[in-house]
Design an enzyme around this catalytic site. Structure first.
Site, PDB file in Angstrom:
ATOM      1  CG  PHE A 156      -0.101   0.641   2.341  1.00 45.10           C
ATOM      2  CD1 PHE A 156      -0.424   1.628   2.702  1.00 45.10           C
ATOM      3  CD2 PHE A 156       0.302  -0.722   2.983  1.00 45.10           C
ATOM      4  CE1 PHE A 156       0.128   2.205   4.116  1.00 45.10           C
ATOM      5  CE2 PHE A 156       0.914  -0.567   5.186  1.00 45.10           C
ATOM      6  CZ  PHE A 156       0.841   1.156   4.859  1.00 45.10           C
ATOM      7  CE  LYS A 157       4.436   1.233   4.441  1.00 50.35           C
ATOM      8  NZ  LYS A 157       4.181   0.244   4.580  1.00 50.35           N
TER       9      LYS A 157
END
Ligand SMILES: *Cc1c(COP(=O)(O)O)cnc(C)c1O
Length: 462
Positions: A111-112
């Site tokens: 998700f970064k």
């Protein structure tokens, strides 16, 4: 839009300045002076829109005059163009009232990428306009570093140094950091754990002479722009499930508290979020703090969910700031005690505020593996260990409202645990299938501030 520090004495900045600096000069974290809100009708009007359109509507009020509407729309379009799913953050149903938000379709499979790809585009735009260079230094438990390197590799105006704990990241994570060939990328294997990496990073920011001379910029989740980018998918997911006409809850596999804190911003903006559930592994300082009120650091245990192997949760400072009525004096006292006595007790009033919003649960290694196996058997979905921790805690706290669990990484990023649990070896997507054939390039570094500073000065002088 103005940004103030949680510790009250750093200069007030605009969005661009807050984004380019990262940590505030008083050691605090930047937060917006006020949180803009969207009305029920404005939120309802976003239903069915694209990820990019919702991103624009949600983030625009925070950006102020840093970008024009056209510039900002173009930045968003470029940031998410490299994602391999047109929905960007698709929802998958796990059970009657439980949904998985897949946040792993970006270039480095975690998700970064949602925040880092956006920050990369924003930095590039701002630095080109200003004609300046910056030195980005980041600390990573694995995923931030790979996402940052992917976002900043090859950019003229940026050198990027990533500190990762030697031997404590997965092979895929390490290779994503050590195989890019661009000269502005520097992967540094630090002798220590993630908290050591994060502590040295904070030391560099607090050394104001060093900070100014190398034009240090931070892209860890202390950077407000990262939190902001993560607010968006709370909106897209909730809208898909019927918000703003119904309440939605979220469970978030949590380490540094950045991702879940973004959920609290979405709620402050007006999104009807019923509960935000913190899911931790055996490094459970947040679960203990919410259960007992005592935020006390403990020894760090290496786990099969390494991106959550964290004791000092940087962004929790923002939650404490909000919960204590935005009182910087109270925050300074708590942070002082964290430094001097390894912890503090949250006062009854802010604790009650935190508990009204955040629930929490902790998951053991055995339960994590059992959840990966169980979800594979019952739905066919392969979960990474972090996502499995979220799913387990969510299942234990299902209510009447729809529950969304954030799937924070792709299973192929953590194949050992997945194979142990299911016998399945999740393949890497085709675009990175040759990752294990590429040459690695990294440097071992001691857990020592001045050695790191010397190395950074030498490299950027080249
Ligand atoms: C970073 C990360 C987390 C923790 O997110 P925070 O914002 O630090 O709480 C959880 N899972 C994965 C896979 C991550 O990369």
């Amino acid at each position: 839009m103005k940004y103030v520090s949680t510790r009250g004495t750093a200069p007030v900045l605009n969005f661009e300045q807050a984004m380019l600096s990262g940590l505030a000069r008083d050691g605090g974290l930047y937060v917006p002076e006020t949180i803009p809100t969207l009305s029920h009708a404005q939120i309802a009007a976003l239903a069915g829109k694209s990820y990019e359109d919702i991103a624009f509507a949600v983030m625009r009020p925070f950006v102020g005059d840093t970008f024009t509407d056209d510039e900002f729309a173009a930045i968003i379009a470029r940031a998410y163009a490299g994602f391999s799913h047109t929905a960007r953050a698709p929802l998958v149903q796990l059970g009657p009232n439980h949904h998985l938000l897949e946040l792993f379709h970006g270039p480095t499979l975690a998700f970064k990428d949602f925040a880092m790809q956006l920050i990369g585009q924003m930095f590039q735009h701002s630095l080109a306009r200003q004609g300046t260079r910056v030195t980005i230094v980041g600390a990573t438990s694995g995923d931030t570093g790979s996402a940052a390197i992917e976002a900043f590799r090859g950019l003229d105006a940026v050198d990027v140094f990533i500190l990762f704990p030697k031997g404590r990241v997965s092979d895929v994570q390490r290779r994503q950091m050590t195989t890019p060939i661009e000269k502005n990328v520097h992967a540094l294997a630090l002798e220590g754990d993630f908290d050591d990496c994060q502590a040295r990073l904070k030391d560099m920011f607090n050394d104001l002479e060093f900070r100014d001379s190398v034009r240090l910029a931070g892209v860890n989740s202390i950077n407000w722009a990262r939190v902001l980018a993560q607010v968006v998918y709370y909106f897209t997911a909730a809208l898909s499930l019927g918000a703003p006409h119904r309440q939605i809850s979220f469970t978030v596999p949590t380490g540094n508290f950045g991702d879940i804190y973004a959920g609290s911003i979405a709620r402050q903006m007006g999104l009807p979020i019923e509960r935000l559930v913190v899911a931790t592994n055996q490094n459970d300082i947040l679960h203990r703090a919410l259960s007992t009120g005592a935020y006390v650091t403990d020894a760090l245990h290496a786990s099969i969910s390494p991106s959550m192997d964290i004791q000092v949760s940087s962004n929790f400072e923002r939650a404490l700031f909000d919960a204590s009525g935005r009182d910087p004096v109270a925050v300074c006292a708590m942070m002082q005690a964290l430094r001097d006595q390894r912890g503090f007790t949250i006062a009854p009033e802010p604790l009650a505020v935190l508990r009204a919003l955040y629930a929490s649960g902790r998951v053991s290694e055995a339960e994590t593996l059992a959840t990966i196996r169980d979800i594979y058997d019952t739905t066919g979905e392969l979960l990474c260990p972090h996502s499995a921790i979220g799913v387990k805690v969510a299942e234990d706290s299902l209510g009447r409202e729809p529950m969304v669990t954030l799937a924070t990484a792709h299973p192929a990023k953590f194949p050992t645990a997945v194979a142990q649990a299911t016998g399945q070896h999740p393949p890497l997507p085709a675009r990175m299938a040759d990752l294990f054939d590429r040459t690695e390039r990294m440097r071992d570094v001691p857990n020592d501030l001045s050695a790191l500073q010397t190395l950074i000065r030498e490299r950027i002088a080249l």
